[in-house]
Design a protein around this motif. Sequence first.
Motif, PDB file in Angstrom:
ATOM      1  N   LYS A  34     -22.715 -29.305 -40.785  1.00 37.94           N
ATOM      2  CA  LYS A  34     -23.609 -28.149 -40.677  1.00 37.94           C
ATOM      3  C   LYS A  34     -24.444 -28.278 -39.413  1.00 37.94           C
ATOM      4  CE  LYS A  34     -24.163 -27.303 -45.612  1.00 37.94           C
ATOM      5  NZ  LYS A  34     -25.144 -27.207 -46.708  1.00 37.94           N
ATOM      6  N   LEU A  35     -24.700 -27.137 -38.799  1.00 36.71           N
ATOM      7  CA  LEU A  35     -25.556 -27.065 -37.625  1.00 36.71           C
ATOM      8  C   LEU A  35     -26.718 -26.139 -37.972  1.00 36.71           C
ATOM      9  CD1 LEU A  35     -26.051 -27.705 -34.623  1.00 36.71           C
ATOM     10  CD2 LEU A  35     -24.640 -25.720 -34.064  1.00 36.71           C
ATOM     11  N   LYS A  36     -27.921 -26.677 -37.912  1.00 38.19           N
ATOM     12  CA  LYS A  36     -29.136 -25.923 -38.262  1.00 38.19           C
ATOM     13  C   LYS A  36     -29.022 -25.298 -39.648  1.00 38.19           C
ATOM     14  CE  LYS A  36     -30.199 -25.081 -33.451  1.00 38.19           C
ATOM     15  NZ  LYS A  36     -30.354 -24.118 -32.374  1.00 38.19           N
ATOM     16  N   GLY A  37     -28.469 -26.064 -40.585  1.00 43.53           N
ATOM     17  CA  GLY A  37     -28.378 -25.633 -41.969  1.00 43.53           C
ATOM     18  C   GLY A  37     -27.202 -24.742 -42.300  1.00 43.53           C
ATOM     19  N   GLN A  38     -26.420 -24.338 -41.289  1.00 41.25           N
ATOM     20  CA  GLN A  38     -25.280 -23.450 -41.505  1.00 41.25           C
ATOM     21  C   GLN A  38     -23.972 -24.207 -41.281  1.00 41.25           C
ATOM     22  OE1 GLN A  38     -25.691 -20.225 -42.606  1.00 41.25           O
ATOM     23  NE2 GLN A  38     -27.825 -20.898 -42.730  1.00 41.25           N
ATOM     24  N   PRO A  39     -22.948 -23.961 -42.117  1.00 40.06           N
ATOM     25  CA  PRO A  39     -21.652 -24.613 -41.908  1.00 40.06           C
ATOM     26  C   PRO A  39     -21.095 -24.277 -40.523  1.00 40.06           C
ATOM     27  CG  PRO A  39     -21.710 -23.493 -44.027  1.00 40.06           C
ATOM     28  CD  PRO A  39     -22.948 -23.080 -43.278  1.00 40.06           C
ATOM     29  N   ILE A  40     -20.578 -25.272 -39.852  1.00 35.84           N
ATOM     30  CA  ILE A  40     -19.935 -25.047 -38.556  1.00 35.84           C
ATOM     31  C   ILE A  40     -18.647 -24.269 -38.807  1.00 35.84           C
ATOM     32  CG2 ILE A  40     -18.760 -26.155 -36.617  1.00 35.84           C
ATOM     33  CD1 ILE A  40     -20.866 -28.364 -36.763  1.00 35.84           C
ATOM     34  N   LYS A  41     -18.525 -23.124 -38.146  1.00 31.70           N
ATOM     35  CA  LYS A  41     -17.377 -22.234 -38.359  1.00 31.70           C
ATOM     36  C   LYS A  41     -16.088 -22.876 -37.851  1.00 31.70           C
ATOM     37  CE  LYS A  41     -15.797 -17.567 -37.338  1.00 31.70           C
ATOM     38  NZ  LYS A  41     -16.102 -16.312 -36.667  1.00 31.70           N
ATOM     39  N   ASP A  42     -16.077 -23.265 -36.590  1.00 29.20           N
ATOM     40  CA  ASP A  42     -14.929 -23.920 -35.963  1.00 29.20           C
ATOM     41  C   ASP A  42     -15.438 -25.035 -35.075  1.00 29.20           C
ATOM     42  OD1 ASP A  42     -12.525 -22.575 -36.760  1.00 29.20           O
ATOM     43  OD2 ASP A  42     -13.189 -20.834 -35.603  1.00 29.20           O
ATOM     44  N   VAL A 129     -16.783 -46.631 -42.792  1.00 29.70           N
ATOM     45  CA  VAL A 129     -15.694 -46.316 -43.701  1.00 29.70           C
ATOM     46  C   VAL A 129     -15.533 -47.533 -44.595  1.00 29.70           C
ATOM     47  CG1 VAL A 129     -13.200 -45.900 -43.846  1.00 29.70           C
ATOM     48  CG2 VAL A 129     -14.566 -44.764 -42.074  1.00 29.70           C
ATOM     49  N   VAL A 130     -15.454 -47.282 -45.894  1.00 24.81           N
ATOM     50  CA  VAL A 130     -15.357 -48.384 -46.853  1.00 24.81           C
ATOM     51  C   VAL A 130     -13.953 -48.472 -47.423  1.00 24.81           C
ATOM     52  CG1 VAL A 130     -17.813 -48.409 -47.401  1.00 24.81           C
ATOM     53  CG2 VAL A 130     -16.299 -46.899 -48.669  1.00 24.81           C
ATOM     54  N   LYS A 131     -13.697 -49.581 -48.107  1.00 25.05           N
ATOM     55  CA  LYS A 131     -12.360 -49.826 -48.631  1.00 25.05           C
ATOM     56  C   LYS A 131     -12.001 -48.886 -49.770  1.00 25.05           C
ATOM     57  CE  LYS A 131     -14.142 -53.477 -51.515  1.00 25.05           C
ATOM     58  NZ  LYS A 131     -14.571 -54.812 -51.445  1.00 25.05           N
ATOM     59  N   GLN A 132     -10.728 -48.920 -50.117  1.00 23.92           N
ATOM     60  CA  GLN A 132     -10.178 -48.054 -51.157  1.00 23.92           C
ATOM     61  C   GLN A 132     -10.963 -48.183 -52.455  1.00 23.92           C
ATOM     62  OE1 GLN A 132      -6.019 -48.508 -51.519  1.00 23.92           O
ATOM     63  NE2 GLN A 132      -5.794 -46.955 -53.063  1.00 23.92           N
ATOM     64  N   GLY A 133     -11.110 -47.072 -53.128  1.00 26.07           N
ATOM     65  CA  GLY A 133     -11.840 -47.056 -54.384  1.00 26.07           C
ATOM     66  C   GLY A 133     -13.264 -46.573 -54.215  1.00 26.07           C
ATOM     67  N   ASP A 134     -13.803 -46.719 -53.011  1.00 29.68           N
ATOM     68  CA  ASP A 134     -15.136 -46.220 -52.717  1.00 29.68           C
ATOM     69  C   ASP A 134     -14.988 -44.879 -51.990  1.00 29.68           C
ATOM     70  OD1 ASP A 134     -16.395 -48.480 -53.778  1.00 29.68           O
ATOM     71  OD2 ASP A 134     -16.212 -49.563 -51.884  1.00 29.68           O
ATOM     72  N   PRO A 135     -15.939 -43.971 -52.205  1.00 25.32           N
ATOM     73  CA  PRO A 135     -15.807 -42.659 -51.543  1.00 25.32           C
ATOM     74  C   PRO A 135     -16.068 -42.744 -50.041  1.00 25.32           C
ATOM     75  CG  PRO A 135     -17.875 -42.785 -52.740  1.00 25.32           C
ATOM     76  CD  PRO A 135     -17.114 -44.054 -53.046  1.00 25.32           C
ATOM     77  N   ASN A 136     -15.282 -42.023 -49.295  1.00 25.46           N
ATOM     78  CA  ASN A 136     -15.474 -41.886 -47.849  1.00 25.46           C
ATOM     79  C   ASN A 136     -15.732 -40.409 -47.581  1.00 25.46           C
ATOM     80  OD1 ASN A 136     -15.051 -44.555 -46.485  1.00 25.46           O
ATOM     81  ND2 ASN A 136     -13.261 -44.482 -47.803  1.00 25.46           N
ATOM     82  N   ASN A 137     -16.870 -39.964 -48.082  1.00 21.15           N
ATOM     83  CA  ASN A 137     -17.286 -38.575 -47.968  1.00 21.15           C
ATOM     84  C   ASN A 137     -18.516 -38.542 -47.069  1.00 21.15           C
ATOM     85  OD1 ASN A 137     -17.957 -35.924 -48.289  1.00 21.15           O
ATOM     86  ND2 ASN A 137     -18.052 -35.978 -50.514  1.00 21.15           N
ATOM     87  N   PHE A 138     -18.405 -37.841 -45.943  1.00 22.03           N
ATOM     88  CA  PHE A 138     -19.488 -37.794 -44.970  1.00 22.03           C
ATOM     89  C   PHE A 138     -19.971 -36.367 -44.793  1.00 22.03           C
ATOM     90  CE2 PHE A 138     -16.777 -41.390 -43.814  1.00 22.03           C
ATOM     91  CZ  PHE A 138     -17.685 -42.420 -43.907  1.00 22.03           C
ATOM     92  N   ASP A 139     -21.265 -36.167 -44.941  1.00 18.40           N
ATOM     93  CA  ASP A 139     -21.875 -34.860 -44.727  1.00 18.40           C
ATOM     94  C   ASP A 139     -22.809 -34.978 -43.533  1.00 18.40           C
ATOM     95  OD1 ASP A 139     -20.602 -33.644 -46.938  1.00 18.40           O
ATOM     96  OD2 ASP A 139     -22.057 -34.559 -48.273  1.00 18.40           O
ATOM     97  N   PHE A 140     -22.508 -34.226 -42.482  1.00 17.50           N
ATOM     98  CA  PHE A 140     -23.295 -34.262 -41.254  1.00 17.50           C
ATOM     99  C   PHE A 140     -24.172 -33.015 -41.182  1.00 17.50           C
ATOM    100  CE2 PHE A 140     -19.195 -36.379 -39.915  1.00 17.50           C
ATOM    101  CZ  PHE A 140     -19.668 -37.668 -40.144  1.00 17.50           C
ATOM    102  N   ASN A 141     -25.483 -33.220 -41.169  1.00 18.70           N
ATOM    103  CA  ASN A 141     -26.448 -32.128 -41.055  1.00 18.70           C
ATOM    104  C   ASN A 141     -27.127 -32.258 -39.699  1.00 18.70           C
ATOM    105  OD1 ASN A 141     -26.181 -30.886 -43.697  1.00 18.70           O
ATOM    106  ND2 ASN A 141     -26.912 -32.856 -44.454  1.00 18.70           N
ATOM    107  N   ILE A 142     -26.708 -31.447 -38.752  1.00 20.79           N
ATOM    108  CA  ILE A 142     -27.172 -31.537 -37.382  1.00 20.79           C
ATOM    109  C   ILE A 142     -28.340 -30.566 -37.185  1.00 20.79           C
ATOM    110  CG2 ILE A 142     -26.487 -31.282 -34.964  1.00 20.79           C
ATOM    111  CD1 ILE A 142     -23.550 -31.735 -36.046  1.00 20.79           C
ATOM    112  N   PRO A 143     -29.519 -31.086 -36.775  1.00 19.16           N
ATOM    113  CA  PRO A 143     -30.679 -30.204 -36.601  1.00 19.16           C
ATOM    114  C   PRO A 143     -30.523 -29.282 -35.389  1.00 19.16           C
ATOM    115  CG  PRO A 143     -31.246 -32.489 -36.083  1.00 19.16           C
ATOM    116  CD  PRO A 143     -29.826 -32.467 -36.508  1.00 19.16           C
TER     117      PRO A 143
END
Length: 143
Positions: A34-42, A129-143
């Motif tokens: 997200k950029l400034k709270g909005q999902p990045i379109k492309d 990035v962690v090993k298998q079994g652990d989540p590799n979910n990254f949420d980037f909130n760019i101000p």
Amino acid sequence: MIITRSIFALALLFLLAGCSDPHGGRQEIIGTAKLKGQPIKDGTVSFEPLEGQATRASAPVTAGAFKIPKASGLVPGKYLIRVSAGDGKTAINPVNADQPPGPGGGTNVISKELVPASWNVNSKEERSVVKQGDPNNFDFNIP
């Protein structure tokens, strides 16, 4: 007796082959940007290795989401994150400013970068990035 041993050895071989990781320890990566709270379109998000890992990857960001499948994923370790998204309308044509960009015009069209340099060319953003079994979910909130 010999047949029993052969069957046991063959069964053990199939069992071990089934347990091996065909992706060499690579992990699936998913997330949002997200950029400034909005999902990045492309845009794109890239992961560059910081600890000598043999993997790096980039993924398109579409409607704020990205995914790197396990087959082309990342091995565990720390990565530098870079996010890029153009505005899709501001054409910059340094080759010939007198001609319009695109077909019949100049050849170098670059869209204006929307993501701040602190998340792009000057990024210091790091994620692990962690090993298998652990989540590799990254949420980037760019101000």
